[in-house]
Design a protein around this motif. Structure first.
Motif, PDB file in Angstrom:
ATOM      1  N   GLU A   1       3.171  -0.497   3.672  1.00  0.00           N
ATOM      2  CA  GLU A   1       2.431  -1.515   4.404  1.00  0.00           C
ATOM      3  C   GLU A   1       1.903  -2.587   3.452  1.00  0.00           C
ATOM      4  O   GLU A   1       1.612  -2.313   2.293  1.00  0.00           O
ATOM      5  CB  GLU A   1       1.268  -0.873   5.163  1.00  0.00           C
TER       6      GLU A   1
ATOM      7  N   GLN B   1      -0.541   4.364  -0.242  1.00  0.00           N
ATOM      8  CA  GLN B   1      -1.511   5.443  -0.074  1.00  0.00           C
ATOM      9  C   GLN B   1      -1.109   6.351   1.091  1.00  0.00           C
ATOM     10  O   GLN B   1      -0.704   5.887   2.155  1.00  0.00           O
ATOM     11  CB  GLN B   1      -2.911   4.858   0.181  1.00  0.00           C
TER      12      GLN B   1
ATOM     13  N   LYS C   1       0.409   5.214   4.841  1.00  0.00           N
ATOM     14  CA  LYS C   1       0.457   3.754   4.794  1.00  0.00           C
ATOM     15  C   LYS C   1       1.521   3.249   3.808  1.00  0.00           C
ATOM     16  O   LYS C   1       1.448   2.133   3.325  1.00  0.00           O
ATOM     17  CB  LYS C   1      -0.901   3.199   4.378  1.00  0.00           C
TER      18      LYS C   1
ATOM     19  N   ASN D   1       0.850  -1.186   0.000  1.00  0.00           N
ATOM     20  CA  ASN D   1       0.000   0.000   0.000  1.00  0.00           C
ATOM     21  C   ASN D   1       0.889   1.242   0.000  1.00  0.00           C
ATOM     22  O   ASN D   1       1.728   1.416   0.888  1.00  0.00           O
ATOM     23  CB  ASN D   1      -0.909   0.003   1.237  1.00  0.00           C
TER      24      ASN D   1
ATOM     25  N   LYS E   1      -0.672  -4.636   1.866  1.00  0.00           N
ATOM     26  CA  LYS E   1      -2.117  -4.556   1.651  1.00  0.00           C
ATOM     27  C   LYS E   1      -2.727  -5.939   1.449  1.00  0.00           C
ATOM     28  O   LYS E   1      -3.816  -6.235   1.944  1.00  0.00           O
ATOM     29  CB  LYS E   1      -2.398  -3.675   0.436  1.00  0.00           C
ATOM     30  N   ASP E   2      -2.013  -6.778   0.714  1.00  0.00           N
ATOM     31  CA  ASP E   2      -2.517  -8.131   0.436  1.00  0.00           C
ATOM     32  C   ASP E   2      -1.323  -9.046   0.227  1.00  0.00           C
ATOM     33  O   ASP E   2      -0.321  -8.654  -0.397  1.00  0.00           O
ATOM     34  CB  ASP E   2      -3.418  -8.123  -0.794  1.00  0.00           C
TER      35      ASP E   2
END
Length: 523
Positions: free
Chosen positions: A369, A284, A366, A282, A371-372
């Motif tokens: 990080e 974002q 973020k 991530n 995310k998935d």
């Protein structure tokens, strides 16, 4: 015993007459070659020993730094020789370590030798009599460039550098219209070495940070091959950001793959597990801003009072009374009202309130990080009974749901490994064959040398045996002749000859052997 040249001359003459002259032409040539080689070798050794031997003092320096050190060596009266790549040699008779310490004391060692830097500003050089402000600025510019060169030269790939600063002339009149400073950096790279984009960006930021009002884009970095390294960095700034994100993604995936492999290898054995990971990071960054306004309320006394004004007045509505004329109007005078007059008062108050404002800013970053994260596990098997157990174990180890993990049983294709093993075995066989051939050749050479050595030794032994046999026959013939001519003068002469011959054989058997060879060749 004193050496006499006449004795040496007699010995050489005796050697020539008795030994050298009797040799065959081939042996004479061999002797001449040996003697000539000995004299040439002695001459070369004498020349090498008489010439001074030089050792390296410093190396890998720029021409300016090497010239500065050479100047210091001249002042110290130390001979030197210049070599390639900025190498300076001094005689081995001079203590190299003492010379290096002296040069270090004089500030002449290192790639920045001769670069004074801020040393130019010492001893009050900026406040010298007759020096203008422009002269002081030029001295400061040279000193700053020298310090930057010293810093850039610390980079491993840089052999030496040169910094050129273009600083606008300082003026008190129009400071707002001054031109922005710029800089150019020439880097001489070491052989087979390059600068990474991060290192080039570091040089640009270093120079820009050392000069006021200069940005990194105002710095140009050029190497010795005329490549403008700064342009490549500027053009690929977004690419560097993307590459760093990709590198972080790959690092995350590699970490989880190795972690899962290490766990499953203990269960299924090495080589029976293959793991693939797909991580989505991530990037974002959310910034939230909020403003709250609170209205003013005079009753509850809320709000911020900005200003306040108050106005009061007093008035009456009765008619004036008293004697008319001038005398009644000369001070002091007294105002009288009739009972029917009225007195009124007036007051006004104005208050201005500011609106209360509350400002909040919330930043949620973020970047980086996970995310998935999805994992795929391949097992070298046709049937897996505890697939759900494996999913749960893998999911718990990496901190995801079991639905994000997929286990696929299949038979691994080992053909590539087998082919690699066959190639490795073939290479090993070829390597052994080459070693066997080399060792066989060396053994053959050693056996050949040993065979010829034994053969030559056997021939010498055989020759000595033949010489000893002939000597014995000669002694027997001499004894027989002595028995026949016993008591005659010839007998005495023969006995004397016998003793001389025996003495000669004992003192110089090699000479006797050569004479026997000559006799045999004549026969």
């Amino acid at each position: 015993m004193a050496f006499k040249f006449s004795d040496l001359k007699d010995q050489l003459k005796d050697f020539y007459e008795k030994r050298f002259k009797t040799l065959s032409l081939e042996k004479k040539l061999v002797w001449l070659l040996v003697i000539t080689s000995v004299f040439i070798g002695l001459g070369v050794l004498i020349k090498i020993n008489s010439a001074p031997h030089y050792v390296a003092l410093v190396s890998n320096l720029s021409e300016s730094s090497a010239g500065y050190i050479a100047q210091k060596l001249d002042s110290l009266n130390i001979p030197y020789q210049a070599g390639k790549n900025g190498t300076i040699y001094i005689p081995s008779s001079v203590n190299v370590y003492n010379v290096r310490m002296k040069l270090a004391t004089l500030g002449a060692l290192g790639p920045d030798a001769g670069v004074k830097g801020y040393g130019l500003l010492q001893n009050g050089s900026l406040s010298s009599m007759g020096m203008t402000s422009f002269d002081r600025q030029v001295n400061f510019q040279i000193a700053l460039a020298g310090e930057l060169e010293r810093s850039i030269d610390m980079i491993n790939a840089v052999q030496y550098s040169k910094v050129f600063l273009a600083l606008p002339k300082y003026t008190y009149y129009v400071p707002g219209e001054e031109q922005k400073p710029t800089a150019s950096v020439l880097v001489i790279l070491k052989p087979s070495m390059t600068l990474t984009p991060e290192q080039v960006m570091g040089i640009m930021n270093l120079v820009a940070g050392a000069v006021g009002n200069m940005s990194a884009k105002d710095v140009k970095v050029v190497d010795q091959y005329s490549n403008v390294l700064s342009d490549e960095v500027n053009l690929s700034a977004s690419a560097i950001s993307g590459a760093s994100k990709l590198k972080l993604k790959q690092s995350v995936e590699k970490y989880y793959v190795e972690k899962v492999k290490k766990m499953l290898y203990n269960v299924f054995g090495y080589g029976n597990v293959a793991v693939a990971a797909n991580a989505i990071l991530n990037w974002q960054k959310i910034t939230q801003e909020s403003k709250t306004y609170t209205p003013a309320d005079s009753k509850n006394n809320t709000g911020v009072l900005a200003s306040q004004q108050e106005e009061n007045s007093l008035s009456t509505n009765g008619a004036a009374q008293g004697a008319p004329g001038v005398n009644s109007n000369i001070p002091p005078t007294y105002v009288t009202t009739s009972p029917s007059s009225q007195i009124s008062t007036y007051s006004k108050s104005i208050r201005n309130y500011d609106v209360s404002q509350t400002y909040n800013q919330i930043i949620e970053d973020k970047s980086g990080e996970i995310k998935d994260l999805r994992m795929t596990v391949f097992l070298n098997s046709t049937d897996v009974k505890d697939e759900s157990t494996i999913k749960t174990a893998v999911a718990n180890s990496i901190g995801v749901n079991a639905s994000e993990v997929q286990v696929i049983p299949m038979t691994f294709d080992r053909s590539a490994e087998q082919a690699a093993a066959q190639i490795e075995a073939k290479l090993e066989s070829e390597r052994r064959f080459k070693n066997l051939v080399i060792y066989s050749i060396l053994l053959s050479i050693l056996m050949t040398v040993a065979f010829y050595y034994m053969r030559i030794k056997g021939k010498k032994k055989k020759k000595l045996k033949e010489i000893e046999e002939k000597r014995r026959k000669i002694e027997e013939e001499v004894l027989e002749i002595a028995k026949k001519n016993q008591g005659t003068p010839e007998e005495e002469e023969l006995a004397s000859l016998k003793s001389e011959a025996l003495k000669w054989v004992e003192e110089d058997p090699s000479e006797v052997a050569n004479i026997i060879k000559i006799w045999m060749s004549k026969e």
